[in-house]
Design a protein around this motif. Structure first.
Motif, PDB file in Angstrom:
ATOM      1  N   LEU A  40      49.252  16.056 -24.689  1.00  0.00           N
ATOM      2  CA  LEU A  40      48.578  14.826 -25.116  1.00  0.00           C
ATOM      3  C   LEU A  40      47.570  14.333 -24.078  1.00  0.00           C
ATOM      4  O   LEU A  40      46.466  13.910 -24.432  1.00  0.00           O
ATOM      5  N   SER A  41      47.932  14.387 -22.815  1.00  0.00           N
ATOM      6  CA  SER A  41      47.010  13.883 -21.798  1.00  0.00           C
ATOM      7  C   SER A  41      45.788  14.788 -21.667  1.00  0.00           C
ATOM      8  O   SER A  41      44.677  14.297 -21.515  1.00  0.00           O
ATOM      9  N   TRP A  42      45.949  16.095 -21.751  1.00  0.00           N
ATOM     10  CA  TRP A  42      44.775  16.971 -21.642  1.00  0.00           C
ATOM     11  C   TRP A  42      43.909  16.904 -22.888  1.00  0.00           C
ATOM     12  O   TRP A  42      42.698  16.980 -22.794  1.00  0.00           O
ATOM     13  N   VAL A  43      44.506  16.765 -24.037  1.00  0.00           N
ATOM     14  CA  VAL A  43      43.692  16.599 -25.253  1.00  0.00           C
ATOM     15  C   VAL A  43      42.920  15.290 -25.162  1.00  0.00           C
ATOM     16  O   VAL A  43      41.741  15.228 -25.510  1.00  0.00           O
ATOM     17  N   GLY A  44      43.550  14.240 -24.677  1.00  0.00           N
ATOM     18  CA  GLY A  44      42.861  12.957 -24.535  1.00  0.00           C
ATOM     19  C   GLY A  44      41.708  13.012 -23.553  1.00  0.00           C
ATOM     20  O   GLY A  44      40.677  12.377 -23.748  1.00  0.00           O
ATOM     21  N   LEU A  45      41.853  13.779 -22.492  1.00  0.00           N
ATOM     22  CA  LEU A  45      40.798  13.869 -21.484  1.00  0.00           C
ATOM     23  C   LEU A  45      39.711  14.879 -21.849  1.00  0.00           C
ATOM     24  O   LEU A  45      38.580  14.753 -21.397  1.00  0.00           O
ATOM     25  N   CYS A  46      40.045  15.866 -22.633  1.00  0.00           N
ATOM     26  CA  CYS A  46      39.090  16.946 -22.931  1.00  0.00           C
ATOM     27  C   CYS A  46      38.718  17.017 -24.407  1.00  0.00           C
ATOM     28  O   CYS A  46      38.244  18.054 -24.867  1.00  0.00           O
ATOM     29  N   TRP A  47      38.866  15.954 -25.157  1.00  0.00           N
ATOM     30  CA  TRP A  47      38.620  16.009 -26.590  1.00  0.00           C
ATOM     31  C   TRP A  47      37.171  16.350 -26.927  1.00  0.00           C
ATOM     32  O   TRP A  47      36.904  17.023 -27.921  1.00  0.00           O
ATOM     33  N   ARG A  48      36.234  15.922 -26.110  1.00  0.00           N
ATOM     34  CA  ARG A  48      34.825  16.226 -26.404  1.00  0.00           C
ATOM     35  C   ARG A  48      34.553  17.727 -26.351  1.00  0.00           C
ATOM     36  O   ARG A  48      33.817  18.258 -27.176  1.00  0.00           O
ATOM     37  N   ILE A  49      35.134  18.407 -25.387  1.00  0.00           N
ATOM     38  CA  ILE A  49      34.939  19.848 -25.253  1.00  0.00           C
ATOM     39  C   ILE A  49      35.680  20.594 -26.356  1.00  0.00           C
ATOM     40  O   ILE A  49      35.214  21.618 -26.846  1.00  0.00           O
ATOM     41  N   LEU A  50      36.830  20.081 -26.766  1.00  0.00           N
ATOM     42  CA  LEU A  50      37.602  20.745 -27.809  1.00  0.00           C
ATOM     43  C   LEU A  50      36.882  20.746 -29.157  1.00  0.00           C
ATOM     44  O   LEU A  50      37.029  21.688 -29.929  1.00  0.00           O
ATOM     45  N   ILE A  51      36.114  19.698 -29.452  1.00  0.00           N
ATOM     46  CA  ILE A  51      35.412  19.655 -30.738  1.00  0.00           C
ATOM     47  C   ILE A  51      33.930  20.016 -30.625  1.00  0.00           C
ATOM     48  O   ILE A  51      33.231  20.020 -31.634  1.00  0.00           O
ATOM     49  N   LEU A  52      33.467  20.357 -29.437  1.00  0.00           N
ATOM     50  CA  LEU A  52      32.066  20.769 -29.267  1.00  0.00           C
ATOM     51  C   LEU A  52      31.713  22.002 -30.105  1.00  0.00           C
ATOM     52  O   LEU A  52      30.619  22.041 -30.682  1.00  0.00           O
ATOM     53  N   PRO A  53      32.582  23.014 -30.241  1.00  0.00           N
ATOM     54  CA  PRO A  53      32.222  24.139 -31.122  1.00  0.00           C
ATOM     55  C   PRO A  53      31.953  23.710 -32.560  1.00  0.00           C
ATOM     56  O   PRO A  53      31.063  24.247 -33.220  1.00  0.00           O
ATOM     57  N   LEU A  54      32.685  22.721 -33.054  1.00  0.00           N
ATOM     58  CA  LEU A  54      32.426  22.189 -34.390  1.00  0.00           C
ATOM     59  C   LEU A  54      31.036  21.564 -34.460  1.00  0.00           C
ATOM     60  O   LEU A  54      30.313  21.732 -35.451  1.00  0.00           O
ATOM     61  N   ASP A  55      30.646  20.857 -33.414  1.00  0.00           N
ATOM     62  CA  ASP A  55      29.306  20.273 -33.351  1.00  0.00           C
ATOM     63  C   ASP A  55      28.221  21.344 -33.324  1.00  0.00           C
ATOM     64  O   ASP A  55      27.161  21.176 -33.921  1.00  0.00           O
ATOM     65  N   LEU A  56      28.465  22.412 -32.603  1.00  0.00           N
ATOM     66  CA  LEU A  56      27.471  23.484 -32.530  1.00  0.00           C
ATOM     67  C   LEU A  56      27.276  24.143 -33.881  1.00  0.00           C
ATOM     68  O   LEU A  56      26.173  24.588 -34.199  1.00  0.00           O
ATOM     69  N   VAL A  57      28.307  24.193 -34.702  1.00  0.00           N
ATOM     70  CA  VAL A  57      28.192  24.758 -36.046  1.00  0.00           C
ATOM     71  C   VAL A  57      27.463  23.792 -36.974  1.00  0.00           C
ATOM     72  O   VAL A  57      26.575  24.185 -37.732  1.00  0.00           O
TER      73      VAL A  57
END
Length: 149
Positions: A40-57
């Motif tokens: 939970l803490s790493w997802v909260g801190l890195c959420w922008r990077i986790l969904i960046l591939p979706l943005d690139l698509v």
């Protein structure tokens, strides 16, 4: 933006390593609790990077907005650099906060060029991660009657 992405990826890899360590080498009773907290803490801190591939698509979004304020200054985890979050408003009481992924030193924080308030600004950003790609003030717009000069 490259340093921001590298910083977040390094931070994510450390987090994954800690999660793997907790999962395989800790007491089984605490594994679930600590593993869940770490995820939970790493997802909260890195959420922008986790969904960046979706943005690139899905691509970028362009919108005309007005600058409100600078709300946060965030320190990178791996480098002694900073980025910040700008708040914008548009339409009737609609707001958006965008991360400005610059890489500046602490001494340069006061020198950063912010957009002017109450001036139309064209921003390009990623829709889901809310990372600002580009901004520019729109010149030649007469805001009194809405016509372009």
């Amino acid at each position: 933006m490259k340093k921001y992405i590298v910083d977040r990826l390094l931070f994510s890899m450390v987090g994954i390593g800690i999660i793997i360590y907790i999962w395989f080498y800790q007491i089984p009773v605490f594994t679930f609790i600590f593993g869940f907290m770490a995820v939970l803490s790493w997802v909260g801190l890195c959420w922008r990077i986790l969904i960046l591939p979706l943005d690139l698509v899905h691509g970028k979004v362009e919108k005309t907005v007005y600058f409100s304020s600078q709300s946060q200054i965030q320190e990178y985890e791996s480098f002694r650099r900073y980025c910040f979050v700008w708040n914008f408003h548009y339409g009737s009481n609609q707001k958006i906060s965008l991360l400005v992924p610059v890489s500046i030193k602490k001494e340069e924080l006061d020198l950063i060029e912010c957009p002017k308030k109450n001036v139309p600004i064209k921003v390009t950003y990623y829709r889901y991660s809310k990372i600002l790609i580009h901004w520019e003030e729109q010149s030649g717009i007469n805001t009194e009657n809405g016509f372009v000069c």
